[in-house]
Motif scaffolding. Structure first.
Motif, PDB file in Angstrom:
ATOM      1  N   LYS A 181      36.090  22.886  27.011  1.00 56.52           N
ATOM      2  CA  LYS A 181      35.291  21.543  26.486  1.00 56.52           C
ATOM      3  C   LYS A 181      34.323  21.144  27.607  1.00 56.52           C
ATOM      4  O   LYS A 181      32.962  21.049  26.939  1.00 56.52           O
ATOM      5  CB  LYS A 181      36.291  20.226  26.228  1.00 56.52           C
ATOM      6  N   HIS A 182      34.361  21.087  28.815  1.00 58.11           N
ATOM      7  CA  HIS A 182      33.338  21.088  29.838  1.00 58.11           C
ATOM      8  C   HIS A 182      32.369  22.112  30.019  1.00 58.11           C
ATOM      9  O   HIS A 182      31.114  21.872  29.953  1.00 58.11           O
ATOM     10  CB  HIS A 182      34.021  20.762  31.198  1.00 58.11           C
ATOM     11  N   LEU A 183      32.822  23.460  29.616  1.00 55.24           N
ATOM     12  CA  LEU A 183      31.784  24.494  29.736  1.00 55.24           C
ATOM     13  C   LEU A 183      30.886  24.469  28.522  1.00 55.24           C
ATOM     14  O   LEU A 183      29.624  24.728  28.592  1.00 55.24           O
ATOM     15  CB  LEU A 183      32.386  25.810  29.766  1.00 55.24           C
ATOM     16  N   GLN A 184      31.544  23.924  27.455  1.00 51.55           N
ATOM     17  CA  GLN A 184      30.669  23.797  26.263  1.00 51.55           C
ATOM     18  C   GLN A 184      29.555  22.744  26.331  1.00 51.55           C
ATOM     19  O   GLN A 184      28.510  23.017  25.941  1.00 51.55           O
ATOM     20  CB  GLN A 184      31.623  23.581  24.924  1.00 51.55           C
ATOM     21  N   ALA A 185      29.786  21.550  27.158  1.00 53.29           N
ATOM     22  CA  ALA A 185      28.736  20.547  27.316  1.00 53.29           C
ATOM     23  C   ALA A 185      27.755  21.377  28.165  1.00 53.29           C
ATOM     24  O   ALA A 185      26.614  20.756  28.105  1.00 53.29           O
ATOM     25  CB  ALA A 185      29.564  19.492  27.952  1.00 53.29           C
ATOM     26  N   LEU A 186      28.264  22.073  29.070  1.00 49.28           N
ATOM     27  CA  LEU A 186      27.232  22.581  30.345  1.00 49.28           C
ATOM     28  C   LEU A 186      26.269  23.575  29.527  1.00 49.28           C
ATOM     29  O   LEU A 186      25.055  23.874  29.837  1.00 49.28           O
ATOM     30  CB  LEU A 186      27.752  23.279  31.266  1.00 49.28           C
ATOM     31  N   LEU A 187      26.787  24.453  28.627  1.00 51.10           N
ATOM     32  CA  LEU A 187      26.094  25.398  28.025  1.00 51.10           C
ATOM     33  C   LEU A 187      25.313  24.860  26.982  1.00 51.10           C
ATOM     34  O   LEU A 187      24.066  25.586  26.479  1.00 51.10           O
ATOM     35  CB  LEU A 187      27.001  26.550  27.619  1.00 51.10           C
ATOM     36  N   GLY A 188      25.839  23.804  26.196  1.00 50.37           N
ATOM     37  CA  GLY A 188      24.793  23.220  25.051  1.00 50.37           C
ATOM     38  C   GLY A 188      25.266  23.827  23.639  1.00 50.37           C
ATOM     39  O   GLY A 188      26.117  24.927  23.763  1.00 50.37           O
ATOM     40  N   ALA A 189      25.005  23.065  22.587  1.00 48.53           N
ATOM     41  CA  ALA A 189      25.646  23.428  21.446  1.00 48.53           C
ATOM     42  C   ALA A 189      25.162  24.888  20.816  1.00 48.53           C
ATOM     43  O   ALA A 189      25.899  25.199  19.998  1.00 48.53           O
ATOM     44  CB  ALA A 189      25.442  22.418  20.588  1.00 48.53           C
ATOM     45  N   GLN A 190      24.060  25.148  21.564  1.00 50.01           N
ATOM     46  CA  GLN A 190      23.567  26.484  20.967  1.00 50.01           C
ATOM     47  C   GLN A 190      24.398  27.729  21.378  1.00 50.01           C
ATOM     48  O   GLN A 190      24.327  28.991  20.865  1.00 50.01           O
ATOM     49  CB  GLN A 190      22.202  26.817  21.526  1.00 50.01           C
ATOM     50  N   GLU A 194      35.670  39.580  17.322  1.00 48.11           N
ATOM     51  CA  GLU A 194      34.904  39.224  16.578  1.00 48.11           C
ATOM     52  C   GLU A 194      33.785  38.288  17.363  1.00 48.11           C
ATOM     53  O   GLU A 194      33.011  37.684  16.387  1.00 48.11           O
ATOM     54  CB  GLU A 194      35.733  37.820  15.717  1.00 48.11           C
ATOM     55  N   LEU A 195      33.643  38.339  18.609  1.00 47.51           N
ATOM     56  CA  LEU A 195      32.745  37.676  19.239  1.00 47.51           C
ATOM     57  C   LEU A 195      31.207  38.549  18.810  1.00 47.51           C
ATOM     58  O   LEU A 195      30.926  39.418  18.770  1.00 47.51           O
ATOM     59  CB  LEU A 195      32.748  37.870  20.711  1.00 47.51           C
ATOM     60  N   GLN A 196      30.323  37.453  18.646  1.00 46.36           N
ATOM     61  CA  GLN A 196      28.954  37.813  18.460  1.00 46.36           C
ATOM     62  C   GLN A 196      27.889  37.654  19.672  1.00 46.36           C
ATOM     63  O   GLN A 196      28.438  37.009  20.441  1.00 46.36           O
ATOM     64  CB  GLN A 196      28.409  37.010  17.187  1.00 46.36           C
ATOM     65  N   ALA A 197      26.932  38.586  19.625  1.00 45.61           N
ATOM     66  CA  ALA A 197      26.005  38.288  20.930  1.00 45.61           C
ATOM     67  C   ALA A 197      25.652  36.489  21.223  1.00 45.61           C
ATOM     68  O   ALA A 197      25.505  35.912  19.977  1.00 45.61           O
ATOM     69  CB  ALA A 197      24.594  38.891  20.184  1.00 45.61           C
ATOM     70  N   GLY A 198      25.720  36.262  22.289  1.00 40.67           N
ATOM     71  CA  GLY A 198      25.290  34.888  22.618  1.00 40.67           C
ATOM     72  C   GLY A 198      26.645  34.053  22.524  1.00 40.67           C
ATOM     73  O   GLY A 198      26.563  32.801  22.766  1.00 40.67           O
ATOM     74  N   GLU A 199      27.733  34.666  22.069  1.00 40.09           N
ATOM     75  CA  GLU A 199      29.100  33.711  22.159  1.00 40.09           C
ATOM     76  C   GLU A 199      29.935  33.697  23.303  1.00 40.09           C
ATOM     77  O   GLU A 199      29.949  34.981  24.126  1.00 40.09           O
ATOM     78  CB  GLU A 199      29.745  33.929  20.824  1.00 40.09           C
ATOM     79  N   VAL A 200      30.843  32.748  23.636  1.00 42.12           N
ATOM     80  CA  VAL A 200      31.725  32.909  24.882  1.00 42.12           C
ATOM     81  C   VAL A 200      33.163  32.796  24.301  1.00 42.12           C
ATOM     82  O   VAL A 200      33.354  31.929  23.389  1.00 42.12           O
ATOM     83  CB  VAL A 200      31.339  31.914  25.811  1.00 42.12           C
ATOM     84  N   LEU A 201      33.940  33.387  24.830  1.00 43.89           N
ATOM     85  CA  LEU A 201      35.380  33.327  24.785  1.00 43.89           C
ATOM     86  C   LEU A 201      36.063  32.988  26.060  1.00 43.89           C
ATOM     87  O   LEU A 201      36.099  33.912  26.719  1.00 43.89           O
ATOM     88  CB  LEU A 201      36.172  34.434  24.000  1.00 43.89           C
ATOM     89  N   LEU A 202      36.922  31.918  26.191  1.00 45.61           N
ATOM     90  CA  LEU A 202      37.467  31.659  27.068  1.00 45.61           C
ATOM     91  C   LEU A 202      39.176  31.700  26.989  1.00 45.61           C
ATOM     92  O   LEU A 202      39.709  31.257  26.151  1.00 45.61           O
ATOM     93  CB  LEU A 202      37.385  30.023  27.744  1.00 45.61           C
ATOM     94  N   LEU A 203      39.785  32.689  27.776  1.00 40.18           N
ATOM     95  CA  LEU A 203      41.079  33.072  27.632  1.00 40.18           C
ATOM     96  C   LEU A 203      41.760  31.760  28.359  1.00 40.18           C
ATOM     97  O   LEU A 203      41.440  31.138  29.108  1.00 40.18           O
ATOM     98  CB  LEU A 203      41.504  34.398  28.393  1.00 40.18           C
ATOM     99  N   GLU A 204      43.147  31.757  27.892  1.00 35.55           N
ATOM    100  CA  GLU A 204      44.210  30.975  28.566  1.00 35.55           C
ATOM    101  C   GLU A 204      44.523  31.017  30.079  1.00 35.55           C
ATOM    102  O   GLU A 204      43.940  32.108  30.597  1.00 35.55           O
ATOM    103  CB  GLU A 204      45.367  30.850  27.794  1.00 35.55           C
ATOM    104  N   ASP A 205      45.017  30.364  30.917  1.00 34.40           N
ATOM    105  CA  ASP A 205      45.211  30.573  32.231  1.00 34.40           C
ATOM    106  C   ASP A 205      45.869  31.742  32.460  1.00 34.40           C
ATOM    107  O   ASP A 205      47.026  32.010  32.054  1.00 34.40           O
ATOM    108  CB  ASP A 205      46.263  29.378  32.666  1.00 34.40           C
ATOM    109  N   LEU A 206      45.044  32.684  33.076  1.00 35.48           N
ATOM    110  CA  LEU A 206      45.721  33.922  33.608  1.00 35.48           C
ATOM    111  C   LEU A 206      47.105  33.872  34.114  1.00 35.48           C
ATOM    112  O   LEU A 206      48.053  34.931  33.833  1.00 35.48           O
ATOM    113  CB  LEU A 206      44.612  34.680  34.197  1.00 35.48           C
ATOM    114  N   ARG A 207      47.311  33.071  35.029  1.00 30.62           N
ATOM    115  CA  ARG A 207      48.350  33.005  35.733  1.00 30.62           C
ATOM    116  C   ARG A 207      49.651  32.453  34.868  1.00 30.62           C
ATOM    117  O   ARG A 207      50.860  32.172  35.515  1.00 30.62           O
ATOM    118  CB  ARG A 207      48.405  32.219  36.972  1.00 30.62           C
TER     119      ARG A 207
END
Length: 232
Positions: free
Chosen positions: A80-89, A109-122
């Motif tokens: 949520k915080h990363l989304q705010a920093l990167l902006g709605a675009q 399914e990711l398109q160019a310009g999109e970000v996917l954050l995985l769950e806590d790796l640990r």
């Protein structure tokens, strides 16, 4: 191989997915991030890949769940915080797992310009054990590995050591590149005097670092929790 051949600039990210190991291990209490410095530090790498026509799969640990799911250490507040920093675009998507069919599908399914954050790796016990099956699962999510977690890249974990060995393209992100260049400047041909400031909670993790610093710097300043060990 020179550092220049192992940086983002050496890769054409057009239409490619990058698995970026970041360090989003931020202070979190009741879902509120106390200090977002580490998240902001990763932005140049993320934005560079996206700007070059790529998409990004982010992997990070948060806290010490010790191979178990700990609800208070989920990555949702970070996303949520990363989304705010990167902006709605820039769409920042999430998954509630580290590996599996749902994770693979979300990455595909990711398109160019999109970000996917995985769950806590640990949350996965195989992360800290450098499990080869977990490393393979993570490596299959992208075509390029980008190491940008300076604080954890020395650890022999699945996401830091296992994944890059399985991928043809593995490079340093902008944060890691900046840190390496700073080390080179400090220890290659430094302007004297050189003062090293080192901190952290566990002195056991820093002993080897301190031993290596002693003949390279003029003064070592010890702070953080480990200072109490020295005082004792």
């Amino acid at each position: 191989m020179s550092l220049a051949k192992k940086t983002l600039d050496s890769i054409d990210f057009t239409g490619k997915r990058a698995f970026v190991r970041v360090d989003f291990n931020v202070p979190l209490k009741d879902g509120v991030i106390g200090d977002d410095t580490r998240i902001r530090a990763a932005l140049p790498t993320i934005q560079s890949i996206l700007g070059a026509g790529g998409s990004v799969v982010l992997g990070s640990h948060l806290g010490r769940p010790k191979g178990q799911v700990v609800e208070e250490l989920r990555m949702a507040p970070v996303a949520k915080h990363l989304q705010a920093l990167l902006g709605a675009q820039v769409p920042v998507k999430t998954v509630t797992e580290v590996q599996g069919d749902a994770v693979a599908a979300a990455a595909t399914e990711l398109q160019a310009g999109e970000v996917l954050l995985l769950e806590d790796l640990r949350f996965e016990p195989g992360e800290t054990n450098d499990d080869p099956f977990l490393a393979e699962s993570l490596a299959e999510l992208a075509e390029v590995f980008v190491q940008d977690a300076f604080g954890t890249c020395h650890r022999a974990h699945a996401s830091t050591a296992g994944v890059p060995h399985l991928m043809e393209a593995a490079v340093a992100g902008k944060l890691l590149q900046k840190e390496i260049e700073a080390f080179d400047m400090a220890f290659g041909a430094p302007k004297r005097p050189v003062v090293a400031v080192i901190g952290g909670a566990k002195v056991s993790d820093k002993i080897v670092v301190l031993e290596n610093l002693l003949d390279k710097v003029d003064t070592v300043l010890v702070g953080g929790g480990m200072a109490y060990t020295f005082l004792a």
